[in-house]
Design an enzyme around this catalytic site. Structure first.
Site, PDB file in Angstrom:
ATOM      1  N   GLU A  64     -27.788   1.112  70.490  1.00  0.00           N
ATOM      2  CA  GLU A  64     -27.697   2.545  70.180  1.00  0.00           C
ATOM      3  C   GLU A  64     -28.015   2.821  68.724  1.00  0.00           C
ATOM      4  O   GLU A  64     -28.678   3.801  68.401  1.00  0.00           O
ATOM      5  CB  GLU A  64     -26.293   3.091  70.525  1.00  0.00           C
ATOM      6  CG  GLU A  64     -25.937   3.031  72.006  1.00  0.00           C
ATOM      7  CD  GLU A  64     -26.718   4.005  72.875  1.00  0.00           C
ATOM      8  OE1 GLU A  64     -27.485   4.814  72.330  1.00  0.00           O
ATOM      9  OE2 GLU A  64     -26.573   3.941  74.103  1.00  0.00           O
TER      10      GLU A  64
ATOM     11  N   ARG B 144     -31.285   5.196  68.103  1.00  0.00           N
ATOM     12  CA  ARG B 144     -31.016   6.546  67.589  1.00  0.00           C
ATOM     13  C   ARG B 144     -31.190   6.610  66.078  1.00  0.00           C
ATOM     14  O   ARG B 144     -31.926   7.446  65.565  1.00  0.00           O
ATOM     15  CB  ARG B 144     -29.599   6.984  67.962  1.00  0.00           C
ATOM     16  CG  ARG B 144     -29.388   7.017  69.466  1.00  0.00           C
ATOM     17  CD  ARG B 144     -28.140   7.762  69.841  1.00  0.00           C
ATOM     18  NE  ARG B 144     -27.718   7.367  71.185  1.00  0.00           N
ATOM     19  CZ  ARG B 144     -27.005   8.126  71.990  1.00  0.00           C
ATOM     20  NH1 ARG B 144     -26.597   9.311  71.612  1.00  0.00           N
ATOM     21  NH2 ARG B 144     -26.660   7.692  73.197  1.00  0.00           N
TER      22      ARG B 144
ATOM     23  N   ASP C  81     -33.916  -0.719  82.173  1.00  0.00           N
ATOM     24  CA  ASP C  81     -34.932   0.307  81.917  1.00  0.00           C
ATOM     25  C   ASP C  81     -35.864   0.140  80.720  1.00  0.00           C
ATOM     26  O   ASP C  81     -37.054  -0.146  80.858  1.00  0.00           O
ATOM     27  CB  ASP C  81     -34.279   1.702  81.896  1.00  0.00           C
ATOM     28  CG  ASP C  81     -33.032   1.811  81.009  1.00  0.00           C
ATOM     29  OD1 ASP C  81     -32.730   0.859  80.283  1.00  0.00           O
ATOM     30  OD2 ASP C  81     -32.372   2.873  81.040  1.00  0.00           O
TER      31      ASP C  81
ATOM     32  N   GLU D  73     -34.604  11.917  81.136  1.00  0.00           N
ATOM     33  CA  GLU D  73     -35.628  11.070  81.780  1.00  0.00           C
ATOM     34  C   GLU D  73     -36.575  11.823  82.712  1.00  0.00           C
ATOM     35  O   GLU D  73     -37.765  11.492  82.803  1.00  0.00           O
ATOM     36  CB  GLU D  73     -34.955   9.906  82.534  1.00  0.00           C
ATOM     37  CG  GLU D  73     -34.305   8.861  81.629  1.00  0.00           C
ATOM     38  CD  GLU D  73     -32.963   9.300  81.039  1.00  0.00           C
ATOM     39  OE1 GLU D  73     -32.383  10.278  81.572  1.00  0.00           O
ATOM     40  OE2 GLU D  73     -32.502   8.692  80.060  1.00  0.00           O
TER      41      GLU D  73
END
Ligand code: DMJ
Length: 640
Positions: A270, A274, A403, A537
């Site tokens: 993360e 980000r 993913d 998404e």
């Protein structure tokens, strides 16, 4: 001392040599000096790390070595201490010191260096100097004596102007005449962004997210004490939307208040996607040094997570101490594919901007480990041991846990200006295996991607998996002629299925997961899967499909999402997720996720822009939708 004790029946050494007391004293002095010299010399040998490890406590070397420019290698993996077993969160495993691996094949090391040599001609190191790794930063230092004029060449500096000249399109496009409806829709999305930002600024500036119902901030525990996730995630969206004043507010916060000296448990993934992604994008878009320096400083802080026997990083890191460990929920202390597989883009740019190959080395080593391990049916399971480099569990998913690993393979190739053919091959092979084993068609004719549990299929698709329509669209353009149409169709079918998951709900927003069993098609069957947390998404895939096909239905579908967000998620002080997409009077979860500003609104905006705004010729989006440039000029010698 023991050596000199006089044993019964045997003369001691000095006595045996026939020495008197003053001579004995001199002899002892000489001997102890000799011993000290020998011991000290061990530390001065070219690779003294093994001796340091023997004589110094492990913790003492951990931080010093945490930023070493080495990559983990198989040889060092096998020589690693068995004490370094993978520990769950409590207590955390001490960071294992790792050093340059002399045994790493020369070609690999060359390859890693080349991968990082992305800034073309500027010298990273002055001639006649040696590289010194200090606090993770590779600095040029004169080899001996006072530096000569030649040796004091300016330190490595990324050539921003040169990079800007290499772009093929203006970042914010040329804005030719367009139909008024498209413009109005784009302006609506811009207004939503301003509303989301203004409320965050008013009620939560400096916190990680806004709680729009209670009108306060949320900090959470994902970012290890870092603050301002929404600020950093929003920077590039504000810039692209030409919200100048708001962009300046965000920039000012980064300059004045963004503190990296924190001490807490952070998700490596993360923080990377980000914060580092957001800062890198803001730098490339604006050239403002503050974004670059913060990104590099933060990047350094992530390096100790790679100090494992294989070099596969652990998922959690304390940004203060450098201690790292695996998520408590990850089976047998494993690392997660979507986490360690989603560092490549950002880390290559960290090397490019700093001139320090260490970042590129870390991610190239991950690729090496993945290429070595056997893939069941060609598939990549989601859990890998950072200790052994073997899979821990055979759960495969293109949704959560897997993913963005796949996403970063095709994007690595694109970002390298199509030079990184290893990444392309890995992507092609993985997609082929996924298609063979996971892609299914429902009774009602909807194409979906199931999950795989040791050979058994779970006929479910998460919202997260809906990014795959866009990813396959992105790759389709670059598939061979005979496969191209096939992938365009597959991407369109998956995007259509994800659209169905929205269309079949009462709110016209999609659930967290939807299923294809027991007569159900594209709908959630469990209460716990009915929520929508402002995820991007589905609109991400609309954006890619629009750019690939220019079929107006994708803009229409995007507009339906805008209307649904306005109707069900907009509240007095921002946007909120909802707990059940199947009721028209949903309850709100009181959270405006930072990715709503970074991704959802950005992709919606781009859907109503011309293709030259953040053109896909020039940019790849990281998995948090932060644009990183394709390196047209400097990747030439890339990672091959
Ligand atoms: C984002 O933080 C990123 O897209 C990540 O890859 C997974 N999903 C969330 C938003 O849904």
């Amino acid at each position: 001392m023991v050596l000199l004790r006089k044993l019964p029946g045997m003369p001691g050494w000095p006595a045996a040599l026939g020495l008197r007391l003053p001579q004995k004293f001199l002899f002892l002095l000489f001997l102890s000096g000799l011993l000290t010299l020998c011991f000290g010399a061990l530390f001065l040998l070219p690779d003294s790390s093994r001796f340091k490890r023997l004589f110094l406590p492990r913790r003492a070397t951990a931080s010093a070595s945490s930023s070493s420019s080495s990559s983990a290698s198989s040889s060092s993996a096998s020589s690693s201490s068995t004490r370094d077993t993978d520990l769950p969160r409590s207590p955390p495993a001490a960071a294992e010191p790792r050093h340059a691996s002399p045994a790493a094949p020369r070609r690999l090391r060359e390859k890693l260096r080349t991968a990082a040599r992305m800034a073309g001609p500027p010298a990273h190191t002055a001639p006649g100097s040696r590289q010194q790794v200090q606090g993770g930063e590779r600095r040029a230092e004169p080899a001996t004596g006072a530096p000569s004029a030649r040796e004091t060449r300016a330190p490595y500096r990324f050539d921003y102007e040169r990079f800007r000249r290499s772009l093929r399109h203006p970042v914010r496009g040329r804005r030719p005449g367009e139909d008024p409806e498209t413009r109005a829709r784009r302006m609506k999305v811009k207004e939503m962004m301003k509303f989301a930002w203004d409320n965050y600024k008013q009620y939560a500036l400096g916190k990680n997210e806004l709680r729009p119902l209670t009108k306060n901030g949320h900090i959470g525990n994902m970012f290890g004490g870092l603050r301002g996730a929404t600020v950093v995630d929003a920077l590039d969206t504000l810039y692209i939307m030409e919200l100048e004043e708001e962009f300046q507010e965000a920039k000012k916060w980064v300059e004045k208040s963004f503190d990296l000296n924190v001490n807490g448990e952070a998700s490596l993934f993360e923080v990377n996607i980000r914060y580092i992604g957001g800062l890198l994008a803001a730098y490339y878009l604006t050239g403002e040094e503050v974004f670059k320096s913060k990104a590099l400083e933060l990047g350094e802080k992530l390096l100790p997570a790679f100090n494992t026997p294989t070099g596969i990083p652990r998922g959690v890191i304390n940004l203060g101490s450098g201690m790292s460990w695996s998520w408590g929920w990850a089976s047998a202390g494993s690392s997660i594919l979507a986490e360690f597989g989603t560092l490549h883009l950002e880390f290559l740019h960290l090397s490019e901007l700093s001139g320090n190959p260490v970042f590129a080395e870390k991610v190239m080593n991950i690729r090496k480990v993945l290429n070595r391990v056997e893939k069941p049916q060609g598939l990549y399971p989601n859990f890998l041991s950072p200790v052994t480099g073997n899979w821990v569990q055979h759960h495969v998913s293109i949704g959560g846990l897997g993913d963005s690993f796949y996403e970063y393979l095709i994007k690595s190739w694109l970002m390298s200006d199509k030079k990184d053919s290893e990444a392309k091959k890995m992507y092609d092979d993985a997609l082929e295996a996924i298609e063979k084993h996971l892609v299914k068609k429902s009774a009602g004719g909807l194409t979906y991607i199931a999950e795989w549990r040791g050979g058994i299929l779970d006929h479910k698709m998460g919202h997260l998996a809906c990014f795959s329509g866009g990813m396959i669209a992105l790759g389709a353009e670059h598939a061979g002629e005979e496969r191209k149409q096939h992938y365009v169709d597959l991407a369109a079918e998956i995007t259509n299925t994800c659209h169905e998951s929205y269309a079949r709900s009462d709110t016209k927003l999609g659930p967290e997961a939807f299923r294809f069993d027991a007569g159900t098609e594209a709908m959630a069957t469990r209460l716990s899967e009915r929520y929508y947390i402002l995820r991007p998404e589905v609109v991400e895939s609309y954006m890619y499909m629009w750019r690939l096909t220019h079929d107006p239905k994708y803009r229409q579908w995007g507009w339906e999402v805008v209307k649904a967000l306005e109707k069900h998620c907009r509240v007095e002080a921002g946007f909120s997720g909802i707990r059940d997409v199947y009721t028209t009077t949903p309850t709100h979860d009181n959270m405006q996720q930072s990715f709503f500003l970074a991704e959802t609104l950005k992709y919606l905006y781009l859907l109503f822009c011309e293709d030259d705004v953040l053109s896909l010729d020039d940019w790849v989006f990281n998995t948090e939708a932060h644009p990183l440039p394709v390196n047209h000029t400097n990747f030439k010698a890339s990672v091959q």
